[in-house]
Write a protein that holds these residues in place. Sequence first.
Motif, PDB file in Angstrom:
ATOM      1  N   MET A 164       7.442   2.059  -8.376  1.00  0.00           N
ATOM      2  CA  MET A 164       6.136   1.751  -8.946  1.00  0.00           C
ATOM      3  C   MET A 164       5.996   0.237  -9.083  1.00  0.00           C
ATOM      4  O   MET A 164       6.874  -0.434  -9.583  1.00  0.00           O
ATOM      5  CB  MET A 164       6.002   2.430 -10.305  1.00  0.00           C
ATOM      6  CG  MET A 164       4.667   2.206 -10.927  1.00  0.00           C
ATOM      7  SD  MET A 164       4.456   3.197 -12.393  1.00  0.00           S
ATOM      8  CE  MET A 164       4.216   1.907 -13.586  1.00  0.00           C
ATOM      9  N   VAL A 165       4.909  -0.264  -8.608  1.00  0.00           N
ATOM     10  CA  VAL A 165       4.610  -1.694  -8.684  1.00  0.00           C
ATOM     11  C   VAL A 165       3.683  -1.911  -9.870  1.00  0.00           C
ATOM     12  O   VAL A 165       2.703  -1.175 -10.034  1.00  0.00           O
ATOM     13  CB  VAL A 165       3.922  -2.176  -7.386  1.00  0.00           C
ATOM     14  CG1 VAL A 165       3.616  -3.653  -7.454  1.00  0.00           C
ATOM     15  CG2 VAL A 165       4.774  -1.855  -6.176  1.00  0.00           C
ATOM     16  N   LEU A 215      -2.661   2.974  -5.198  1.00  0.00           N
ATOM     17  CA  LEU A 215      -1.718   2.572  -4.151  1.00  0.00           C
ATOM     18  C   LEU A 215      -0.497   1.896  -4.757  1.00  0.00           C
ATOM     19  O   LEU A 215       0.648   2.186  -4.379  1.00  0.00           O
ATOM     20  CB  LEU A 215      -2.391   1.617  -3.154  1.00  0.00           C
ATOM     21  CG  LEU A 215      -3.408   2.209  -2.198  1.00  0.00           C
ATOM     22  CD1 LEU A 215      -4.091   1.099  -1.397  1.00  0.00           C
ATOM     23  CD2 LEU A 215      -2.759   3.207  -1.269  1.00  0.00           C
ATOM     24  N   LEU A 216      -0.731   0.983  -5.685  1.00  0.00           N
ATOM     25  CA  LEU A 216       0.380   0.248  -6.313  1.00  0.00           C
ATOM     26  C   LEU A 216       1.239   1.162  -7.179  1.00  0.00           C
ATOM     27  O   LEU A 216       2.464   1.070  -7.171  1.00  0.00           O
ATOM     28  CB  LEU A 216      -0.162  -0.917  -7.141  1.00  0.00           C
ATOM     29  CG  LEU A 216      -0.718  -2.089  -6.330  1.00  0.00           C
ATOM     30  CD1 LEU A 216      -1.518  -3.018  -7.216  1.00  0.00           C
ATOM     31  CD2 LEU A 216       0.403  -2.831  -5.643  1.00  0.00           C
ATOM     32  N   THR A 217       0.605   2.057  -7.920  1.00  0.00           N
ATOM     33  CA  THR A 217       1.336   2.949  -8.819  1.00  0.00           C
ATOM     34  C   THR A 217       2.242   3.907  -8.051  1.00  0.00           C
ATOM     35  O   THR A 217       3.348   4.215  -8.492  1.00  0.00           O
ATOM     36  CB  THR A 217       0.343   3.746  -9.681  1.00  0.00           C
ATOM     37  OG1 THR A 217      -0.471   2.827 -10.407  1.00  0.00           O
ATOM     38  CG2 THR A 217       1.060   4.639 -10.670  1.00  0.00           C
ATOM     39  N   ASN A 218       1.793   4.353  -6.893  1.00  0.00           N
ATOM     40  CA  ASN A 218       2.545   5.344  -6.127  1.00  0.00           C
ATOM     41  C   ASN A 218       3.497   4.742  -5.105  1.00  0.00           C
ATOM     42  O   ASN A 218       4.129   5.491  -4.356  1.00  0.00           O
ATOM     43  CB  ASN A 218       1.573   6.291  -5.419  1.00  0.00           C
ATOM     44  CG  ASN A 218       0.750   7.086  -6.401  1.00  0.00           C
ATOM     45  OD1 ASN A 218       1.242   7.475  -7.455  1.00  0.00           O
ATOM     46  ND2 ASN A 218      -0.503   7.318  -6.082  1.00  0.00           N
ATOM     47  N   ALA A 219       3.610   3.425  -5.052  1.00  0.00           N
ATOM     48  CA  ALA A 219       4.448   2.775  -4.030  1.00  0.00           C
ATOM     49  C   ALA A 219       5.699   2.168  -4.651  1.00  0.00           C
ATOM     50  O   ALA A 219       5.725   1.824  -5.828  1.00  0.00           O
ATOM     51  CB  ALA A 219       3.648   1.684  -3.337  1.00  0.00           C
ATOM     52  N   ALA A 234       4.891  -1.365   0.719  1.00  0.00           N
ATOM     53  CA  ALA A 234       4.681   0.081   0.877  1.00  0.00           C
ATOM     54  C   ALA A 234       3.252   0.453   0.473  1.00  0.00           C
ATOM     55  O   ALA A 234       2.629   1.327   1.088  1.00  0.00           O
ATOM     56  CB  ALA A 234       5.697   0.857   0.050  1.00  0.00           C
ATOM     57  N   ALA A 235       2.713  -0.218  -0.536  1.00  0.00           N
ATOM     58  CA  ALA A 235       1.328   0.025  -0.947  1.00  0.00           C
ATOM     59  C   ALA A 235       0.369  -0.390   0.165  1.00  0.00           C
ATOM     60  O   ALA A 235      -0.588   0.334   0.471  1.00  0.00           O
ATOM     61  CB  ALA A 235       1.014  -0.744  -2.233  1.00  0.00           C
ATOM     62  N   ALA A 236       0.632  -1.531   0.788  1.00  0.00           N
ATOM     63  CA  ALA A 236      -0.218  -1.990   1.893  1.00  0.00           C
ATOM     64  C   ALA A 236      -0.130  -1.027   3.080  1.00  0.00           C
ATOM     65  O   ALA A 236      -1.142  -0.726   3.713  1.00  0.00           O
ATOM     66  CB  ALA A 236       0.179  -3.402   2.311  1.00  0.00           C
ATOM     67  N   TYR A 277       3.913  -3.071   7.872  1.00  0.00           N
ATOM     68  CA  TYR A 277       4.171  -3.156   6.430  1.00  0.00           C
ATOM     69  C   TYR A 277       5.291  -2.210   6.001  1.00  0.00           C
ATOM     70  O   TYR A 277       6.026  -2.516   5.059  1.00  0.00           O
ATOM     71  CB  TYR A 277       2.888  -2.921   5.624  1.00  0.00           C
ATOM     72  CG  TYR A 277       2.020  -4.165   5.587  1.00  0.00           C
ATOM     73  CD1 TYR A 277       2.397  -5.276   4.841  1.00  0.00           C
ATOM     74  CD2 TYR A 277       0.853  -4.245   6.327  1.00  0.00           C
ATOM     75  CE1 TYR A 277       1.627  -6.418   4.817  1.00  0.00           C
ATOM     76  CE2 TYR A 277       0.072  -5.390   6.307  1.00  0.00           C
ATOM     77  CZ  TYR A 277       0.470  -6.479   5.545  1.00  0.00           C
ATOM     78  OH  TYR A 277      -0.293  -7.614   5.527  1.00  0.00           O
ATOM     79  N   ASP A 278       5.452  -1.072   6.688  1.00  0.00           N
ATOM     80  CA  ASP A 278       6.601  -0.194   6.417  1.00  0.00           C
ATOM     81  C   ASP A 278       7.911  -0.918   6.724  1.00  0.00           C
ATOM     82  O   ASP A 278       8.883  -0.817   5.972  1.00  0.00           O
ATOM     83  CB  ASP A 278       6.519   1.091   7.242  1.00  0.00           C
ATOM     84  CG  ASP A 278       5.625   2.139   6.621  1.00  0.00           C
ATOM     85  OD1 ASP A 278       5.472   2.140   5.375  1.00  0.00           O
ATOM     86  OD2 ASP A 278       5.080   2.969   7.376  1.00  0.00           O
ATOM     87  N   GLU A 279       7.940  -1.648   7.834  1.00  0.00           N
ATOM     88  CA  GLU A 279       9.137  -2.411   8.195  1.00  0.00           C
ATOM     89  C   GLU A 279       9.413  -3.512   7.177  1.00  0.00           C
ATOM     90  O   GLU A 279      10.564  -3.763   6.818  1.00  0.00           O
ATOM     91  CB  GLU A 279       8.984  -2.997   9.595  1.00  0.00           C
ATOM     92  CG  GLU A 279       9.019  -1.948  10.691  1.00  0.00           C
ATOM     93  CD  GLU A 279       8.628  -2.484  12.057  1.00  0.00           C
ATOM     94  OE1 GLU A 279       8.307  -3.697  12.183  1.00  0.00           O
ATOM     95  OE2 GLU A 279       8.640  -1.686  13.014  1.00  0.00           O
ATOM     96  N   MET A 280       8.368  -4.160   6.700  1.00  0.00           N
ATOM     97  CA  MET A 280       8.540  -5.193   5.671  1.00  0.00           C
ATOM     98  C   MET A 280       9.068  -4.574   4.379  1.00  0.00           C
ATOM     99  O   MET A 280       9.908  -5.167   3.699  1.00  0.00           O
ATOM    100  CB  MET A 280       7.220  -5.923   5.430  1.00  0.00           C
ATOM    101  CG  MET A 280       6.791  -6.775   6.605  1.00  0.00           C
ATOM    102  SD  MET A 280       5.132  -7.454   6.450  1.00  0.00           S
ATOM    103  CE  MET A 280       5.364  -8.674   5.182  1.00  0.00           C
TER     104      MET A 280
END
Length: 121
Positions: free
Chosen positions: A1-2, A39-43, A48-50, A97-100
């Motif tokens: 969670m971010v 997005l931020l809460t679930n990443a 990962a949110a991006a 963004y997954d790779e990042m």
Amino acid sequence: MVPVTESTVRKVRRFLNETIPTGGAASDTGFSEEDISDLLTNASDIYAAAAQGWRLKAATAAQGAGELTKYTIGQETYERSSGSDFASYCLEMAKMYDEMAAKADTMECSRVLSLRRPDVI
């Protein structure tokens, strides 16, 4: 969670190319403030949110005509990408963004280093 802060929301919007126009509101973009917060809460991290945001954009790409890719004023030429072209682009961005996010996950762990004095005469 971010953590959902003004800074992280602004970064995710920038990563998604969904900045709020000057004098505009979040409703002028493809994602509301609540969408970005979700997005931020679930990443696990901001990347990962991006990535999830780009996947959501790909899912809705077929509904629109795509992005403007060519514009000529003389003889008036306009060209838009197809929905599938835009969806492919969105999925490529999600993959990036997954790779990042994967790189960020491996960088957060602890490392133990051992130093040895060189053999110098």
